[in-house]
Design a protein around this motif. Structure first.
Motif, PDB file in Angstrom:
ATOM      1  N   LYS A 167       0.840  -1.195   0.000  1.00  0.00           N
ATOM      2  CA  LYS A 167       0.000   0.000   0.000  1.00  0.00           C
ATOM      3  C   LYS A 167       0.877   1.248   0.000  1.00  0.00           C
ATOM      4  O   LYS A 167       1.778   1.379   0.835  1.00  0.00           O
ATOM      5  N   LEU A 168       0.619   2.137  -0.974  1.00  0.00           N
ATOM      6  CA  LEU A 168       1.418   3.355  -1.066  1.00  0.00           C
ATOM      7  C   LEU A 168       0.894   4.409  -0.106  1.00  0.00           C
ATOM      8  O   LEU A 168      -0.306   4.523   0.117  1.00  0.00           O
ATOM      9  N   GLY A 169       1.801   5.191   0.441  1.00  0.00           N
ATOM     10  CA  GLY A 169       1.403   6.285   1.305  1.00  0.00           C
ATOM     11  C   GLY A 169       0.820   7.418   0.483  1.00  0.00           C
ATOM     12  O   GLY A 169       0.968   7.435  -0.742  1.00  0.00           O
ATOM     13  N   LYS A 170       0.179   8.356   1.180  1.00  0.00           N
ATOM     14  CA  LYS A 170      -0.470   9.459   0.468  1.00  0.00           C
ATOM     15  C   LYS A 170       0.538  10.302  -0.305  1.00  0.00           C
ATOM     16  O   LYS A 170       0.293  10.672  -1.455  1.00  0.00           O
ATOM     17  N   THR A 171       1.687  10.579   0.321  1.00  0.00           N
ATOM     18  CA  THR A 171       2.710  11.414  -0.320  1.00  0.00           C
ATOM     19  C   THR A 171       3.287  10.702  -1.535  1.00  0.00           C
ATOM     20  O   THR A 171       3.449  11.299  -2.607  1.00  0.00           O
ATOM     21  N   ALA A 172       3.580   9.400  -1.372  1.00  0.00           N
ATOM     22  CA  ALA A 172       4.146   8.619  -2.479  1.00  0.00           C
ATOM     23  C   ALA A 172       3.169   8.571  -3.650  1.00  0.00           C
ATOM     24  O   ALA A 172       3.573   8.714  -4.815  1.00  0.00           O
ATOM     25  N   LYS A 173       1.883   8.414  -3.341  1.00  0.00           N
ATOM     26  CA  LYS A 173       0.859   8.353  -4.391  1.00  0.00           C
ATOM     27  C   LYS A 173       0.767   9.690  -5.132  1.00  0.00           C
ATOM     28  O   LYS A 173       0.635   9.730  -6.353  1.00  0.00           O
ATOM     29  N   PHE A 174       0.869  10.777  -4.355  1.00  0.00           N
ATOM     30  CA  PHE A 174       0.815  12.122  -4.938  1.00  0.00           C
ATOM     31  C   PHE A 174       1.964  12.316  -5.941  1.00  0.00           C
ATOM     32  O   PHE A 174       1.756  12.788  -7.059  1.00  0.00           O
TER      33      PHE A 174
ATOM     34  N   LEU B 185       3.768   9.932  -7.379  1.00  0.00           N
ATOM     35  CA  LEU B 185       3.630   8.980  -8.487  1.00  0.00           C
ATOM     36  C   LEU B 185       2.646   9.515  -9.529  1.00  0.00           C
ATOM     37  O   LEU B 185       2.907   9.452 -10.738  1.00  0.00           O
ATOM     38  N   ASP B 186       1.538  10.082  -9.042  1.00  0.00           N
ATOM     39  CA  ASP B 186       0.542  10.676  -9.950  1.00  0.00           C
ATOM     40  C   ASP B 186       1.172  11.819 -10.745  1.00  0.00           C
ATOM     41  O   ASP B 186       0.941  11.960 -11.946  1.00  0.00           O
TER      42      ASP B 186
ATOM     43  N   TYR C 170       1.619  12.078 -14.762  1.00  0.00           N
ATOM     44  CA  TYR C 170       1.062  13.235 -15.456  1.00  0.00           C
ATOM     45  C   TYR C 170       2.127  13.904 -16.331  1.00  0.00           C
ATOM     46  O   TYR C 170       1.880  14.209 -17.507  1.00  0.00           O
TER      47      TYR C 170
END
Lengths: 169, 147
Positions: free
Chosen positions: B2-9, B11-12, B16
């Motif tokens: 599970k990715l953390g919120k910061t990592a997901k941000f 990565l997105d 992009y």
């Protein structure tokens, strides 16, 4: 006494439920209206009213021109209610002017927007400019009829002149 | 995992940037390769080809054209010899060493153009010119900032 006996019993009057936006929001979303939501709603409302006012206040003119055969033939302007360029032969052009006044104490940003078939034939001398308070200016629209214009065809469109209050920005 | 919120941000953000970069840099390169020209797109900056091409339209140019591949009625792009840029007009006459073009909306024809000045032909699909309305205005406006 008889009068009292004949009267029907009156049903108790229920107090009218007043519409509450907060209650409606709570019922729809399942959450009470937060301060953040209230601020967003107010900003959206103000922006909507601003756009609505600017659109309503815009000068709107129908624009049209008819292509006629012949060389150098230019028709007269039949009306001042529209940007009517009259009859134009290929290779000729006509100019119409619109007088814009800013009677307010606030500078206005003026935007000119043309739509329709005539828009690609029409040139505007200024499409976006700032208009000082208590001043006026003229916007010049010129239409040139190219060699590929279809004889007897009427090219139509609309011109919108938006006056956006700048609030001194 | 599970990715953390910061990592997901982040990565997105990377995804992009890759997508936007691919479109901005990759698409012109792909068009250059597929249309066989270093100038695969052209913005229309005048009304000389009205009503076929309007000011602000964007057209695609098919490269590698010669005397044998163009015909009267084709819309071609040629480069001016005195550095006045490119011209997109319709071929009206083919001669031995030169060809004549004229804008549909113009009254006079252009001076004779040598075949060595020919850049390409407007891309046609199913008998219609491939064009993107208004997109040319965007690129013309953007190029003012680049220059």
């Amino acid at each position: 006494m008889a009068d009292i006996i004949n009267q029907n019993p009156v049903a108790p009057i229920e107090p009218k439920k007043r519409f509450s936006f907060g209650a409606w929001w709570d019922k729809t979303t399942g959450e009470p209206l937060k301060l953040k939501d209230k601020i967003i709603l107010i900003v959206v409302g103000v922006v909507f009213l601003f756009v609505f006012y600017v659109t309503l206040d815009a000068n709107k003119y129908p624009a049209l021109v008819r292509v006629i055969a012949g060389e150098g033939a230019v028709g007269v302007n039949p009306t001042d209610l529209a940007l009517d360029f009259g009859d134009l032969a290929r290779g000729t052009s006509a100019v119409r002017r619109v007088d814009i006044q800013n009677g307010t104490f606030m500078p206005m940003y003026v935007l000119v927007w043309e739509v329709g078939g005539i828009s690609s034939l029409m040139e505007v001398d200024k499409t976006a400019f700032r208009l000082a308070p208590k001043s006026g200016t003229k916007i010049e629209f010129s239409t040139y009829m190219p060699a590929s214009a279809e004889i007897d065809k009427i090219y139509k469109g609309r011109v919108y002149i938006f006056k956006i209050p700048t609030f001194g920005i | 995992m599970k990715l953390g919120k910061t990592a997901k941000f982040f990565l997105d953000g990377v995804i992009y940037i890759v997508i936007v970069g691919g479109i901005v840099y990759g698409l012109p390169k792909f068009l250059s390769w597929s249309l066989k020209t270093p100038f695969p797109m052209a913005a229309i900056t005048s009304g000389s080809m009205w009503p076929e091409l309007k000011q602000g339209d964007m057209v695609f140019i098919q490269g590698e054209q010669s005397k044998d591949t163009i015909a009267e009625g084709d819309v071609v792009v040629w480069r001016s010899t005195n550095n006045e840029g490119f011209v997109i007009h319709r071929v009206t006459e083919l001669k031995e060493d030169t060809f004549i073009t004229k804008g549909d909306g113009n009254f006079t024809a252009d001076p004779p153009v040598g075949y060595d000045q020919l850049v390409g032909k407007a891309l046609v699909w199913r008998g219609k010119m491939v064009k993107l309305p208004y997109l040319g205005s965007v690129t013309t406006y953007a190029s003012k900032f680049v220059q």
